[in-house]
Motif scaffolding. Structure first.
Motif, short mmCIF file in Angstrom:
data_model
loop_
_atom_site.label_atom_id
_atom_site.label_comp_id
_atom_site.label_asym_id
_atom_site.label_seq_id
_atom_site.Cartn_x
_atom_site.Cartn_y
_atom_site.Cartn_z
N ILE A 46 34.14 50.04 48.49
CA ILE A 46 34.19 48.32 48.12
C ILE A 46 35.70 48.22 47.27
CG2 ILE A 46 33.36 46.60 46.75
CD1 ILE A 46 30.50 47.89 47.54
N ALA A 47 36.21 49.24 46.48
CA ALA A 47 37.32 48.95 45.72
C ALA A 47 38.52 48.90 46.61
CB ALA A 47 37.53 50.00 44.48
N VAL A 48 38.50 49.79 47.22
CA VAL A 48 39.69 50.09 48.13
C VAL A 48 39.92 49.08 48.89
CG1 VAL A 48 40.83 51.42 50.13
CG2 VAL A 48 39.82 52.55 48.23
N LEU A 51 41.15 45.96 47.10
CA LEU A 51 42.77 46.39 46.77
C LEU A 51 43.51 45.93 47.95
CD1 LEU A 51 44.76 48.00 45.14
CD2 LEU A 51 44.30 49.72 46.24
N PHE A 52 43.16 46.44 49.01
CA PHE A 52 44.23 45.95 50.16
C PHE A 52 43.89 44.51 50.70
CE2 PHE A 52 44.71 50.33 50.22
CZ PHE A 52 45.99 50.47 50.67
N LEU A 201 44.71 39.59 36.83
CA LEU A 201 43.55 39.95 37.62
C LEU A 201 43.82 40.99 38.73
CD1 LEU A 201 40.47 39.61 38.59
CD2 LEU A 201 41.18 37.62 40.02
N THR A 202 44.79 40.62 39.58
CA THR A 202 45.21 41.47 40.59
C THR A 202 45.67 42.95 40.05
OG1 THR A 202 47.63 40.66 40.56
CG2 THR A 202 45.85 39.73 42.19
N SER A 203 46.16 42.78 38.85
CA SER A 203 46.59 44.27 38.27
C SER A 203 45.47 44.99 37.73
CB SER A 203 47.54 43.78 37.13
OG SER A 203 47.97 45.12 36.51
N VAL A 204 44.60 44.21 37.30
CA VAL A 204 43.14 44.95 36.92
C VAL A 204 42.65 45.42 38.31
CG1 VAL A 204 40.79 44.59 36.24
CG2 VAL A 204 42.79 43.52 34.94
N VAL A 205 42.59 44.67 39.38
CA VAL A 205 41.92 45.11 40.58
C VAL A 205 42.60 46.45 40.95
CG1 VAL A 205 41.40 44.71 42.87
CG2 VAL A 205 40.80 43.11 41.07
N ASP A 206 43.94 46.30 40.91
CA ASP A 206 44.77 47.53 41.58
C ASP A 206 44.78 48.65 40.79
OD1 ASP A 206 46.18 45.77 43.57
OD2 ASP A 206 47.93 45.34 42.28
N ARG A 207 44.67 48.63 39.59
CA ARG A 207 44.57 49.84 38.64
C ARG A 207 43.18 50.42 38.49
NH1 ARG A 207 49.14 50.41 34.42
NH2 ARG A 207 51.01 49.96 35.58
N MET A 279 50.90 55.82 44.86
CA MET A 279 49.69 56.31 44.66
C MET A 279 48.53 55.24 45.12
SD MET A 279 48.51 57.72 40.76
CE MET A 279 48.52 56.22 39.97
N ALA A 280 48.87 53.99 44.76
CA ALA A 280 47.78 53.02 45.33
C ALA A 280 47.44 53.13 46.80
CB ALA A 280 48.19 51.74 45.20
N GLY A 281 48.27 53.49 47.65
CA GLY A 281 47.56 53.81 48.99
C GLY A 281 47.48 55.37 49.25
N GLY A 282 48.32 56.28 48.55
CA GLY A 282 48.13 57.41 48.91
C GLY A 282 46.84 58.27 48.80
#
Length: 339
Positions: A46-48, A51-52, A201-207, A279-282
């Motif tokens: 769900i998180a991934v 994120l995308f 908000l988007t930064s919190v979701v990203d990280r 790292m976000a995609g890897g």
């Protein structure tokens, strides 16, 4: 609260690295096992996807097409990301095979096959006073192409380690990464502006997504007992390799840019976009491409490389910015004298 934020801002270490270390420690002490394991895996999926989805909703197609017109810059950045890095990874993999655990070595090569970052590439290019629109295009296109090129490179260069372009890998990438991205692009006209105004908000979701994926990966490693294969010496070698790879890429890219007579602004965009790895995609992609492997060990070199690139590129950005500032008064003086 403001005092706490100021204290955190003066820390010599990126606060996000401290969160990553804390997450790894939590996975070591309280790994997800038994009935908690499917819950953690579902949370990662769900998180991934979220994120995308958000990444697709934020990305402007117009910005991408505008940057593509600068084909010389884009071609050189692409070559650094998907040709130079993989070539270095192959050499490192061959030379270090007798000295590192197999999964760690796979991780070192794997990080060389990943696309560039988006947020930090653009941020550092902006700080250094470089070509920001070109950086936005390079980083965005790199991530889009990476969805297809990274699995292909894994299947070609790490055939014994990853699933590569298998049906499972393709379906997993399509469902977890590509489909949410497309849905985000579709929803962009309605929510894109709102997301840009609420970047926190988007930064919190990203990280937060990355922290959840890291926890799940390292939990699986703890349950499987893989960490007994890693020593302090191995960790030191991985850090040295990460720094060496990053330095070699930056020096090579800078030399090529100057030989090809790019402007300083273009040089900045090329160096910052061509020397980073996402790292976000890897990490999410690794969970799909390496089923049944010690994903925690495989992504460890990437996590360390991520921190190294932040430190090194922050230093470079400040140097570029000072050089640009020094050049502007000189240019103004020349114009005044000419008048």
């Amino acid at each position: 609260m403001s005092t706490l934020r100021a204290w955190i801002g003066r820390l010599p270490v990126d606060p996000y690295l401290l969160l990553l270390i804390t997450t790894v420690a939590l996975a070591a002490l309280l790994p997800a096992r038994g009935e908690a394991r499917p819950v953690a895996d579902a949370g990662v999926t769900i998180a991934v996807g979220l994120l995308f989805f958000l990444y697709g909703a934020r990305l402007s197609p117009q910005a991408v097409w505008t940057g593509i017109a600068h084909w010389r810059l884009q071609s050189l950045t692409f070559a650094g990301t998907f040709l130079l890095f993989p070539a270095i990874g192959l050499v490192v993999g061959a030379v270090m095979r007798p000295y590192l655990p197999h999964d760690i070595l796979v991780g070192v090569v794997y990080l060389c096959l990943l696309p560039s970052t988006v947020q930090s590439s653009i941020a550092f290019t902006s700080i250094a006073r470089g070509n920001v629109p070109a950086a936005l295009c390079s980083a965005s296109v790199s991530n889009l192409l990476g969805v297809f090129l990274t699995p292909l490179l894994v299947s070609l260069l790490l055939p014994a380690a990853g699933a590569g372009f298998s049906t499972h890998a393709l379906s997993g990438i399509a469902v977890q990464i590509l489909l949410p991205f497309v849905l985000g692009q579709v929803a962009r006209p309605w929510i894109g502006g709102w997301l840009l105004r609420h970047s926190v908000l988007t930064s919190v979701v990203d990280r937060g997504s990355i922290l959840l994926v890291v926890y799940a990966a390292f939990s699986a490693g703890m349950v499987a007992g893989i960490w007994s294969a890693l020593s302090i010496g191995d960790l030191a070698v991985v850090i040295a390799l990460d720094l060496g790879i990053l330095a070699l890429v930056i020096v090579t890219m800078t030399t090529l840019v100057r030989r090809l007579s790019f402007s300083t602004e273009d040089e900045i965009a090329i160096v910052f976009c061509g020397s980073k790895k996402s790292m976000a995609g890897g990490i999410p992609m690794a969970t799909i491409l390496f089923p049944g492997h010690a994903v925690g060990l495989i992504v460890l070199p990437l996590m360390l490389f991520h921190q190294a690139q932040l430190f090194v590129c922050a230093t470079l950005a400040r140097r570029y910015a000072r050089r640009t500032q020094d050049r502007e008064p000189a240019s103004a003086a020349i114009r005044t004298a000419a008048v």
